[in-house]
Structure formats: C-alpha cells, structure tokens
Design a protein around this motif. Structure first.
Motif, PDB file in Angstrom:
ATOM      1  N   LEU A  25       0.846  -1.177   0.000  1.00 18.15           N
ATOM      2  CA  LEU A  25       0.000   0.000   0.000  1.00 18.15           C
ATOM      3  C   LEU A  25       0.891   1.239   0.000  1.00 18.15           C
ATOM      4  CD1 LEU A  25      -2.745   1.492   0.401  1.00 18.15           C
ATOM      5  CD2 LEU A  25      -2.360   1.248   2.876  1.00 18.15           C
ATOM      6  N   SER A  26       0.663   2.143  -0.951  1.00 14.17           N
ATOM      7  CA  SER A  26       1.435   3.380  -1.046  1.00 14.17           C
ATOM      8  C   SER A  26       0.524   4.576  -0.803  1.00 14.17           C
ATOM      9  CB  SER A  26       2.089   3.512  -2.426  1.00 14.17           C
ATOM     10  OG  SER A  26       3.014   2.467  -2.643  1.00 14.17           O
ATOM     11  N   VAL A  27       1.022   5.521  -0.019  1.00 15.12           N
ATOM     12  CA  VAL A  27       0.293   6.756   0.290  1.00 15.12           C
ATOM     13  C   VAL A  27       1.189   7.925  -0.078  1.00 15.12           C
ATOM     14  CG1 VAL A  27      -0.888   8.089   2.068  1.00 15.12           C
ATOM     15  CG2 VAL A  27      -0.872   5.587   2.204  1.00 15.12           C
ATOM     16  N   ASP A  28       0.760   8.745  -1.057  1.00 13.80           N
ATOM     17  CA  ASP A  28       1.555   9.881  -1.522  1.00 13.80           C
ATOM     18  C   ASP A  28       1.000  11.180  -0.962  1.00 13.80           C
ATOM     19  OD1 ASP A  28       3.263   8.294  -3.100  1.00 13.80           O
ATOM     20  OD2 ASP A  28       1.794   8.269  -4.728  1.00 13.80           O
ATOM     21  N   ASN A  29       1.891  12.010  -0.421  1.00 11.45           N
ATOM     22  CA  ASN A  29       1.530  13.318   0.095  1.00 11.45           C
ATOM     23  C   ASN A  29       1.742  14.367  -0.998  1.00 11.45           C
ATOM     24  OD1 ASN A  29       1.988  16.004   1.447  1.00 11.45           O
ATOM     25  ND2 ASN A  29       1.576  14.795   3.279  1.00 11.45           N
ATOM     26  N   PRO A  30       0.807  15.318  -1.192  1.00 11.33           N
ATOM     27  CA  PRO A  30       0.976  16.332  -2.241  1.00 11.33           C
ATOM     28  C   PRO A  30       2.246  17.155  -2.084  1.00 11.33           C
ATOM     29  CG  PRO A  30      -1.279  16.350  -1.401  1.00 11.33           C
ATOM     30  CD  PRO A  30      -0.502  15.440  -0.505  1.00 11.33           C
ATOM     31  N   LEU A  31       2.811  17.225  -0.867  1.00 14.56           N
ATOM     32  CA  LEU A  31       4.026  18.008  -0.650  1.00 14.56           C
ATOM     33  C   LEU A  31       5.288  17.247  -0.996  1.00 14.56           C
ATOM     34  CD1 LEU A  31       3.091  19.759   2.729  1.00 14.56           C
ATOM     35  CD2 LEU A  31       2.878  20.632   0.388  1.00 14.56           C
ATOM     36  N   GLY A  32       5.153  15.989  -1.422  1.00 13.68           N
ATOM     37  CA  GLY A  32       6.315  15.259  -1.915  1.00 13.68           C
ATOM     38  C   GLY A  32       6.736  14.062  -1.096  1.00 13.68           C
ATOM     39  N   SER A  33       6.285  13.948   0.135  1.00  9.18           N
ATOM     40  CA  SER A  33       6.630  12.778   0.940  1.00  9.18           C
ATOM     41  C   SER A  33       5.689  11.624   0.607  1.00  9.18           C
ATOM     42  CB  SER A  33       6.568  13.112   2.425  1.00  9.18           C
ATOM     43  OG  SER A  33       5.250  13.474   2.791  1.00  9.18           O
ATOM     44  N   SER A  34       6.056  10.418   1.041  1.00  7.50           N
ATOM     45  CA  SER A  34       5.215   9.256   0.782  1.00  7.50           C
ATOM     46  C   SER A  34       5.447   8.196   1.849  1.00  7.50           C
ATOM     47  CB  SER A  34       5.508   8.662  -0.601  1.00  7.50           C
ATOM     48  OG  SER A  34       6.827   8.141  -0.654  1.00  7.50           O
ATOM     49  N   LEU A  35       4.474   7.302   1.969  1.00  4.93           N
ATOM     50  CA  LEU A  35       4.564   6.156   2.857  1.00  4.93           C
ATOM     51  C   LEU A  35       4.285   4.899   2.049  1.00  4.93           C
ATOM     52  CD1 LEU A  35       2.583   7.329   6.025  1.00  4.93           C
ATOM     53  CD2 LEU A  35       5.035   6.859   5.916  1.00  4.93           C
ATOM     54  N   GLU A  36       5.016   3.837   2.364  1.00  2.90           N
ATOM     55  CA  GLU A  36       4.772   2.554   1.726  1.00  2.90           C
ATOM     56  C   GLU A  36       4.674   1.484   2.810  1.00  2.90           C
ATOM     57  OE1 GLU A  36       6.742   0.927  -2.080  1.00  2.90           O
ATOM     58  OE2 GLU A  36       7.783  -0.106  -0.430  1.00  2.90           O
ATOM     59  N   PHE A  37       3.606   0.681   2.752  1.00  7.61           N
ATOM     60  CA  PHE A  37       3.390  -0.407   3.690  1.00  7.61           C
ATOM     61  C   PHE A  37       3.413  -1.721   2.928  1.00  7.61           C
ATOM     62  CE2 PHE A  37       1.277   3.309   5.374  1.00  7.61           C
ATOM     63  CZ  PHE A  37       1.611   3.315   6.716  1.00  7.61           C
ATOM     64  N   GLU A  86       9.070   5.444   5.122  1.00  7.20           N
ATOM     65  CA  GLU A  86       8.704   6.848   4.972  1.00  7.20           C
ATOM     66  C   GLU A  86       9.767   7.529   4.115  1.00  7.20           C
ATOM     67  OE1 GLU A  86       8.050  10.878   7.692  1.00  7.20           O
ATOM     68  OE2 GLU A  86       8.082   8.895   8.629  1.00  7.20           O
ATOM     69  N   ARG A  87       9.331   8.135   3.025  1.00 10.31           N
ATOM     70  CA  ARG A  87      10.242   8.807   2.091  1.00 10.31           C
ATOM     71  C   ARG A  87       9.920  10.292   2.044  1.00 10.31           C
ATOM     72  NH1 ARG A  87       8.883   3.931  -0.739  1.00 10.31           N
ATOM     73  NH2 ARG A  87      10.727   2.566  -0.889  1.00 10.31           N
ATOM     74  N   VAL A  88      10.980  11.096   2.050  1.00 13.78           N
ATOM     75  CA  VAL A  88      10.822  12.541   1.933  1.00 13.78           C
ATOM     76  C   VAL A  88      11.531  12.995   0.669  1.00 13.78           C
ATOM     77  CG1 VAL A  88      10.587  12.931   4.405  1.00 13.78           C
ATOM     78  CG2 VAL A  88      12.859  12.896   3.390  1.00 13.78           C
ATOM     79  N   SER A  89      11.203  14.211   0.205  1.00 13.75           N
ATOM     80  CA  SER A  89      11.748  14.680  -1.069  1.00 13.75           C
ATOM     81  C   SER A  89      13.261  14.819  -1.048  1.00 13.75           C
ATOM     82  CB  SER A  89      11.099  16.014  -1.451  1.00 13.75           C
ATOM     83  OG  SER A  89      11.285  16.965  -0.402  1.00 13.75           O
ATOM     84  N   SER A  90      13.821  15.169   0.090  1.00 16.11           N
ATOM     85  CA  SER A  90      15.286  15.255   0.208  1.00 16.11           C
ATOM     86  C   SER A  90      15.678  14.647   1.544  1.00 16.11           C
ATOM     87  CB  SER A  90      15.758  16.712   0.128  1.00 16.11           C
ATOM     88  OG  SER A  90      15.198  17.489   1.159  1.00 16.11           O
ATOM     89  N   GLY A  91      16.524  13.618   1.492  1.00 13.45           N
ATOM     90  CA  GLY A  91      16.929  12.955   2.720  1.00 13.45           C
ATOM     91  C   GLY A  91      16.790  11.459   2.601  1.00 13.45           C
ATOM     92  N   PRO A  92      17.212  10.737   3.632  1.00 15.15           N
ATOM     93  CA  PRO A  92      17.171   9.269   3.581  1.00 15.15           C
ATOM     94  C   PRO A  92      15.770   8.729   3.793  1.00 15.15           C
ATOM     95  CG  PRO A  92      17.955   9.998   5.733  1.00 15.15           C
ATOM     96  CD  PRO A  92      17.781  11.240   4.906  1.00 15.15           C
ATOM     97  N   ASP A  93      15.585   7.472   3.425  1.00 15.51           N
ATOM     98  CA  ASP A  93      14.345   6.776   3.745  1.00 15.51           C
ATOM     99  C   ASP A  93      14.390   6.316   5.204  1.00 15.51           C
ATOM    100  OD1 ASP A  93      13.672   7.114   1.132  1.00 15.51           O
ATOM    101  OD2 ASP A  93      13.947   5.016   0.549  1.00 15.51           O
ATOM    102  N   TYR A  94      13.240   6.291   5.841  1.00 16.33           N
ATOM    103  CA  TYR A  94      13.122   5.792   7.202  1.00 16.33           C
ATOM    104  C   TYR A  94      12.295   4.517   7.149  1.00 16.33           C
ATOM    105  CZ  TYR A  94      14.712  10.472   8.435  1.00 16.33           C
ATOM    106  OH  TYR A  94      15.446  11.621   8.539  1.00 16.33           O
ATOM    107  N   VAL A  95      12.869   3.423   7.694  1.00 17.00           N
ATOM    108  CA  VAL A  95      12.261   2.105   7.527  1.00 17.00           C
ATOM    109  C   VAL A  95      11.993   1.485   8.889  1.00 17.00           C
ATOM    110  CG1 VAL A  95      12.512  -0.195   6.543  1.00 17.00           C
ATOM    111  CG2 VAL A  95      13.437   1.788   5.320  1.00 17.00           C
ATOM    112  N   TRP A  96      10.742   1.013   9.076  1.00 23.00           N
ATOM    113  CA  TRP A  96      10.355   0.216  10.233  1.00 23.00           C
ATOM    114  C   TRP A  96      10.106  -1.204   9.737  1.00 23.00           C
ATOM    115  CZ3 TRP A  96       9.155   5.176   9.406  1.00 23.00           C
ATOM    116  CH2 TRP A  96       9.210   6.092  10.465  1.00 23.00           C
ATOM    117  N   THR A  97      10.634  -2.192  10.434  1.00 21.54           N
ATOM    118  CA  THR A  97      10.365  -3.581  10.067  1.00 21.54           C
ATOM    119  C   THR A  97       9.657  -4.274  11.220  1.00 21.54           C
ATOM    120  OG1 THR A  97      12.569  -4.289  10.810  1.00 21.54           O
ATOM    121  CG2 THR A  97      12.319  -3.738   8.480  1.00 21.54           C
TER     122      THR A  97
END
Length: 321
Positions: A25-37, A86-97
C-alpha cells in the motif's frame, strides 16, 4: 492506524491460496513525501479452543480457518504489516520492520503446551526496537489484546528501557443481535460465540516501569446497563499512583444518557480528589448547553435545529457567534 496491524478483514470471505495475498500500500503526500506499507500473511496461533464439526468445510470466515471436517479455531490467517517506509523529497528513507511470532496454536489438551502470549517485534529507524506481547487464549478476556510493551535501546539489548503492562476486564454489554446461521437450524459454537463480541473488555490497569520506578493507573467501571450512570466502557473512576509523589490522583466521573436521541455516555461530572472540577448540562439531543468549572458557569452554548452551534457565552457574559 496501520503500524503492526492485523487486518483479518482483508483476507476475504472465501478461501484463497495463501501465497496470493501479500500486498503493498502506497500513500503519496501532495508536498512530496510518501509512505509505503508491505503486508504479508500472518498465521495467528490460539490456544484452548475445542475442535468442532464443520457443516461446510469449504466456507471461509475472515477470522477462522477450516481443516477437513473441523473448524480449526486454533489459528487464523490475516494480513500484517511487515515493513513501513517513509520517504521525503530530500533525505534518507526511514524504515520500520515488523516480525511476528507465528504458529498453528493448540487445541485444548494438546501437547506440547504453548505460552499464553505471542510476540510482535518492531525495529525502528533509530535502531531501537519494541516488543509487544499479545494474548492468544481462546474466548478469554485478554484474547487479541496487547498485554505488554517493552522498549529497548537497540536491536539486541536484553534489558528494556521501559515496560508497559496492561490488564483488561470483562463487563456486561448493552446487548447484541445474533448472527443468522446459513446452514440449518443448529448453529455451531462459531455462531453461538458471537455473543462474546458484545462483551465489553475495557482496560482496567496500566503499569509503566521506567528505571525501576513503577507508575500505575487503574480504571473502574459500572457493572451493568441497568445503572443510571452506565458508562458504556468509559471509566467511572481513574486512580494514578506514582513513586515521585506522596499522594494518589483520583478522578471520578458520572455520565448522562439521552436514549431518545441515541446519545450515550455524556460526561456529567468530573471530580478530582474529592473536589468537583467540571460538570455539564445537555439538551434533549445530547448537545452541551452549559459547562461549569468548580461549580461556576464557564460556558453556555446555543444551538439551532440543524445541529449548528450559534453562540457561546463565557463566564463574564461575553457572547461569541
């Protein structure tokens, strides 16, 4: 709330091959960030269930599995989050497992016995981890509830930074409508036990341990819907104890109902350590008309028939519209 979710409702109403249900499941934010489950199928073992005869072994319920000729209530299959990114437009991805303790459970009397709890583990992006204990005892007040959370500094440390324990209680419910049984006139325990769904199981105690200090919160409830201040799972009393103060914080609540409008558990009074701190009056539709603090009117609310708030009058009679 998708973190560590058990989404049994997504499994479906008919049997499907186990390997076909993993999802992303992917959730895109209009400001450029996104979440993927990422979701995978989780086998949730239960203990203490009695195997019973199945009328239709091919029929699938989202919270039961069927073996040949029996309702296999010793486990159910569901979808659980295995990774969140969790992905942001500039910076690393943040991952929870997420990791899940999986097994087929045990019917009553089967050996070897399994522990009452099954464990979930979350590894956070900062390197810390969280362990969550879930009760697995069939048809029990705690079944499916989180009973303990432990937070650790890293992925391997054995001593937790803090531990939070939770207890629950069984209370009578306001009633339920039995499910129709589709296969004849004698419903098996699968349908008879739907009454269990109407049982209220609110939290009765929380205990937080941090560096050896134990902070406890207990919750009390009314015993049945016949009582005037029946709370419908809202507490009538909360008591907090702490090792850093010499007294307990005790909060008492009463409630009011407007059954003609189907509005219940409206907070009527709140008392802190024996002193009335807040109270409310309501109209016939359950809308607040007056709010009092320490016995003095604090706010007055007026409404129109469509449910809109038209004005608020404060303690010095200033009117806001």
């Amino acid at each position: 709330y998708l973190d560590c979710s058990i989404l049994s409702g997504l499994v479906g109403s008919r049997w499907r091959p186990l390997e076909s249900l993993n999802r992303t499941l992917s959730v895109d934010n209009p400001l450029g960030s996104s979440l993927e489950f990422k979701f995978a199928q989780i086998q949730n073992g239960r203990i203490g269930a009695e195997p019973i005869s199945a009328t239709n072994p091919d029929y699938w319920y989202s919270n039961r599995c069927f073996a040949t000729g029996t309702h296999n209530q010793s486990y159910f299959v569901s979808l659980g989050v295995t990774e969140k990114t969790e992905r942001v437009s500039s910076g690393p991805d943040y991952v929870w497992t997420y990791q899940y303790e999986q097994d087929e459970g045990r019917f009553a009397g089967e050996t070897p016995a399994l522990p009452d709890k099954k464990k979930r583990t979350i590894f956070h992006p900062d390197g810390s981890r969280e362990e969550i204990d879930v009760d697995r005892r069939f048809f029990y007040v705690h079944e499916g509830e989180v009973t303990e959370r432990r937070t650790y500094a890293d992925s391997s440390t054995s001593t937790p930074l803090q531990t939070a324990r939770t207890q629950y209680t069984n209370l009578s419910g306001p009633g339920y409508v039995p499910m129709p049984y589709p296969y004849g006139n004698t419903p098996p325990i699968l349908f008879k036990n739907e009454a269990h769904l109407a049982t209220r199981r609110p939290m009765s105690q929380e205990e937080l341990t941090v560096n050896g200090d134990v902070f406890t919160t207990t919750y009390s409830f009314t015993s049945g819907p016949g009582e005037q201040s029946f709370d419908i799972s809202k507490p009538t009393r909360i008591v907090r104890t702490s090792p850093v103060v010499t007294y307990n914080e005790e909060i008492d609540f009463t409630y009011e109902h407007k059954p003609g409008a189907w509005v219940f558990s409206l907070e009527k009074t709140r008392t802190h350590n024996g002193r009335l701190t807040e109270s409310f009056d309501y109209d016939a539709l359950g809308r607040p008309t007056d709010q009092y603090r320490y016995g003095t009117r604090w706010m007055t609310y007026t409404w129109v028939t469509d449910g809109s708030l038209t004005s608020i009058t404060d303690a010095v009679n200033s009117v806001y519209q």
